[in-house]
Design a protein around this motif. Structure first.
Motif, PDB file in Angstrom:
ATOM      1  N   HIS A  21       0.826  -1.485   0.187  1.00  0.00           N
ATOM      2  CA  HIS A  21      -0.041  -0.402  -0.057  1.00  0.00           C
ATOM      3  C   HIS A  21       0.749   1.373  -0.134  1.00  0.00           C
ATOM      4  O   HIS A  21       1.915   1.155   0.445  1.00  0.00           O
ATOM      5  CB  HIS A  21      -1.042   0.191   1.097  1.00  0.00           C
ATOM      6  N   VAL A  22       0.455   1.885  -0.742  1.00  0.00           N
ATOM      7  CA  VAL A  22       0.945   3.623  -1.109  1.00  0.00           C
ATOM      8  C   VAL A  22      -0.802   4.582  -0.005  1.00  0.00           C
ATOM      9  O   VAL A  22      -0.844   4.243  -1.010  1.00  0.00           O
ATOM     10  CB  VAL A  22       1.666   4.240  -1.734  1.00  0.00           C
ATOM     11  N   VAL A  23      -0.262   5.737   1.329  1.00  0.00           N
ATOM     12  CA  VAL A  23      -0.781   5.830   0.704  1.00  0.00           C
ATOM     13  C   VAL A  23      -0.577   7.761   0.640  1.00  0.00           C
ATOM     14  O   VAL A  23       0.789   8.138   1.731  1.00  0.00           O
ATOM     15  CB  VAL A  23      -1.782   6.041   2.861  1.00  0.00           C
ATOM     16  N   SER A  24      -1.364   8.688   0.756  1.00  0.00           N
ATOM     17  CA  SER A  24      -0.785  10.200   0.291  1.00  0.00           C
ATOM     18  C   SER A  24      -1.947  11.373   0.004  1.00  0.00           C
ATOM     19  O   SER A  24      -3.187  10.655   0.419  1.00  0.00           O
ATOM     20  CB  SER A  24       0.477  10.139  -1.223  1.00  0.00           C
ATOM     21  N   ASN A  25      -1.965  12.125  -0.158  1.00  0.00           N
ATOM     22  CA  ASN A  25      -2.413  12.850  -0.424  1.00  0.00           C
ATOM     23  C   ASN A  25      -3.721  13.332   0.876  1.00  0.00           C
ATOM     24  O   ASN A  25      -5.264  13.506   0.606  1.00  0.00           O
ATOM     25  CB  ASN A  25      -3.409  13.013  -1.968  1.00  0.00           C
ATOM     26  N   VAL A  26      -3.566  13.283   2.187  1.00  0.00           N
ATOM     27  CA  VAL A  26      -3.792  13.268   2.938  1.00  0.00           C
ATOM     28  C   VAL A  26      -4.313  14.792   3.335  1.00  0.00           C
ATOM     29  O   VAL A  26      -3.741  15.788   3.615  1.00  0.00           O
ATOM     30  CB  VAL A  26      -3.221  12.645   4.183  1.00  0.00           C
ATOM     31  N   ILE A  27      -5.548  15.109   3.613  1.00  0.00           N
ATOM     32  CA  ILE A  27      -6.535  15.872   3.811  1.00  0.00           C
ATOM     33  C   ILE A  27      -6.952  16.123   5.091  1.00  0.00           C
ATOM     34  O   ILE A  27      -8.170  14.907   5.612  1.00  0.00           O
ATOM     35  CB  ILE A  27      -7.107  16.684   2.440  1.00  0.00           C
TER      36      ILE A  27
ATOM     37  N   ALA B 151     -10.676  12.176   7.816  1.00  0.00           N
ATOM     38  CA  ALA B 151      -9.667  12.593   7.136  1.00  0.00           C
ATOM     39  C   ALA B 151      -9.702  12.111   5.510  1.00  0.00           C
ATOM     40  O   ALA B 151      -9.985  11.110   6.245  1.00  0.00           O
ATOM     41  CB  ALA B 151      -8.065  12.050   7.797  1.00  0.00           C
ATOM     42  N   ARG B 152      -9.607  12.454   4.462  1.00  0.00           N
ATOM     43  CA  ARG B 152      -9.501  12.039   3.378  1.00  0.00           C
ATOM     44  C   ARG B 152      -7.996  11.613   3.219  1.00  0.00           C
ATOM     45  O   ARG B 152      -7.261  12.894   3.511  1.00  0.00           O
ATOM     46  CB  ARG B 152     -10.090  12.861   2.430  1.00  0.00           C
TER      47      ARG B 152
END
Ligand code: FES
Ligand SMILES: [Fe+2]
Lengths: 440, 163
Positions: free
Chosen positions: B90-96, B107-108
């Protein structure tokens, strides 16, 4: 695949074994499309998929793309998804509403929902060439035949052959009667959208598995155990019984004696039925409420008759597996010898309590969704069977010897001596052979 | 790593999401279940417009019990679709950070997953929306919504567990 091309149909399909080429050979697959899928009746969808004029849904008959549409006059039609001008697909989306017309994205020819020409832009260009407005060549082509039984739409790409009702016969008709009769209004309504799952295997492997009562306790051992364990955990922690979905999964590990007691029935044209094994009539308030509604609509005696019908799968050969008491079905779309798509739909019984729908939804989730803990293991088996069969070496035959020679045929219906008999597979292959030899 | 305000929350949530994906890639099931509140849910809708998972078809809609059952199946010696096991990254990013109050954070984020199984590689991508509850030792998931871009497409094989 390499195999002895001199083998006759009788040698390929024997009473208790079938040559692997019937599953894995590309030429035989093409012949299946010609002789079976383009000759018999194929399920297109349910009328409630296209409730309003202009609605359409696209699907397949073999490799042929088709459109199910609803006309301004309320009629349902089945059309080839192809523009008569230069061949573009008229519907690229899986479903939608085309408004007043199918409008070709290439040069804007327009067609009514029944395929007839509505408008052709700058038609003076055709002056003196062809009568594009009148000549049938310039209309979208309709399926050669289409018809409906209790809201379920079928099409055939063959001009002749038995009509839909004759072809369904008592065995396959029962699937749709059973599912509709369970509604106090006698009708079902689809809950869109379908789940679509690709199987890396021949379409027949899927159909055979649907009626294979020997496999659940083995293939689904892990899921059956996990569900039974969780029923206990749930009870311990909450003091209540786990939701019905857990029991549906725990049922997969029923003992073999139980599976052996189930009945199977084989009908003409390959339609086949596997009797039910799930206790879908508990004495809970939802079931009682459902029973009361049916009794009010049809009388107590008829209600009893309807709800005591207990089938697990009705296989409408070659295109459909129906589970009436769970209100779901899987339509089979063969894409290649080793690639099959299933479209999996579930239905609401009109006028029945919401809890009955929730029961169907639980099965749809656990067994038929893309996160299924059941088909995960089936699909793995399908792939591995096909992978084994497509190899040149290692043996040529698929065995259907289990209880062979013991099938009982009476009045056009074949039954088996035990639930785990391979009679359903033999029945389907008898029809296959007939179709492939130019019959049926 | 209790949730604070502003950049503290941003960093704490990011760390939490990274840890969650590590737990999943590592198939650390006990840790996975611990990520959720007692009534926490993992939800993957069948299409993006869906506003609830209740009473509707979903790709995933699981509480603690269903997740526990899934884990038990996966680890069962006869779960033959787990032979070979699927490997995920998994890669998780663009956390808002969408919302925050004293008790919770919404959180998105976006994710990409590569899955390897049976000599085959598959890709999934989409967005997460985490409803997190602040706890003494970090966060717990009350609801994780997962929208994959191909939710309505044909699935090549199934999803044996969560993305
Ligand atoms: S191809 Fe359809 S209008 Fe030309
Ligand atoms: Fe199965």
């Amino acid at each position: 695949m390499p195999y002895d091309q001199n083998l006759s149909m009788d040698q390929l399909v024997q009473s208790d074994r079938v040559h692997k080429a019937c599953y894995a050979d590309d030429d035989i697959f093409e012949q299946e499309l010609e002789n079976i899928f383009y000759k018999s009746w194929i399920y297109m969808g349910h009328e409630s998929q296209v409730p309003n004029p202009g609605d359409y849904w696209t699907t397949w008959i073999g490799k042929q793309r088709m459109i199910l549409s609803r006309g301004d006059d309320g009629q349902v039609h089945v059309l080839y998804n192809r523009c008569p001008h230069r061949g573009a697909l008229l519907c690229n989306a899986q479903h939608g509403n085309a408004g007043k017309a199918f409008r070709c994205p290439y040069h804007a020819w327009q067609f009514h929902m029944d395929g007839s020409v509505r408008q052709i832009p700058m038609k003076q260009g055709y002056d003196g060439t062809a009568d594009v407005l009148q000549d049938a060549e310039f209309a979208m082509k309709k399926a050669e035949r289409y018809d409906t039984y209790r809201g379920f739409v079928f099409a055939s790409l063959s001009e002749d052959g038995p009509d839909l009702l004759t072809w369904l016969g008592q065995g396959a008709k029962a699937a749709f009667d059973d599912i509709c009769n369970r509604s106090p209004e006698g009708e079902v309504e689809v809950v869109p959208n379908c789940f679509r799952i690709i199987q890396k295997s021949n379409w027949k492997i899927f159909l055979e598995n649907q009626l294979d009562a020997l496999h659940p306790s083995i293939t689904h051992h892990s899921t059956g155990d996990a569900a039974a364990e969780m029923q206990k955990v749930y009870k311990e922690r909450t003091g209540e019984d786990a939701p019905m979905g857990y029991q549906m999964l725990a049922d997969f590990t029923l003992p073999f004696e139980k599976w052996d007691s189930i009945s199977t029935y084989g009908y003409e044209y390959g339609h086949t039925v596997l009797g039910g094994y799930m206790g879908l009539r508990p004495r809970d308030p939802v079931t009682l409420d459902h029973e009361a509604g049916l009794a009010e609509a049809y009388g107590a005696e008829r209600m009893e008759e309807i709800l005591s019908t207990n089938v697990h799968h009705v296989l409408v050969y070659p295109c459909l597996s129906v589970q009436p008491p769970l209100q779901q079905l899987r339509a089979v779309r063969p894409l290649a010898a080793d690639k099959t798509m299933t479209e999996i739909w579930h239905f609401r019984l009109k006028g029945a309590p919401e809890g009955i729908y929730e029961r169907s939804l639980a099965y749809y989730y656990h067994v038929n969704s893309p996160s299924t803990m059941v088909n995960a293991d089936d699909l793995q088996n399908f792939y591995s069977c096909h992978e084994g069969l497509r190899q040149a070496g290692g043996g040529d035959w698929v065995s259907f010897h289990r209880n062979a020679g013991q099938d009982i045929t009476e009045g056009g219906v074949t039954t088996s001596v035990t639930g785990m008999s391979e009679q359903p597979m033999r029945n389907m292959f008898a029809a296959w052979k007939k179709y492939m030899s130019g019959g049926n | 790593m209790a949730g604070g305000n502003g950049t503290d929350t941003q960093r704490a949530v990011e760390q939490f999401l990274y840890r969650q994906s590590e737990i999943l890639d590592g198939r650390r099931w006990d840790d996975w279940l611990m990520l959720f509140t007692e009534d926490g849910k993992y939800w993957m809708p069948a299409h993006e417009e869906q506003e609830t998972g209740e009473g509707l078809p979903n790709i995933f809609y699981e509480d603690n019990y269903l997740m526990d059952m899934r884990i038990r199946r996966i680890e069962h010696p006869y779960a033959h679709s787990q032979k070979p096991k699927n490997q995920m990254s998994h890669v998780v990013s663009n956390v808002i950070i969408e919302e925050e109050d004293d008790n919770s954070v919404i959180a998105r984020s976006k994710f990409v997953v590569v899955e390897y199984r049976n000599d085959d590689q598959r890709y999934f991508a989409g967005k997460y929306c985490h409803h997190l509850i602040k706890a003494d030792d970090g966060f717990r998931i009350k609801l994780q919504r997962v929208d994959i871009v191909n939710a309505e497409g044909p699935f090549e094989y199934v999803l044996q567990f969560w993305l």
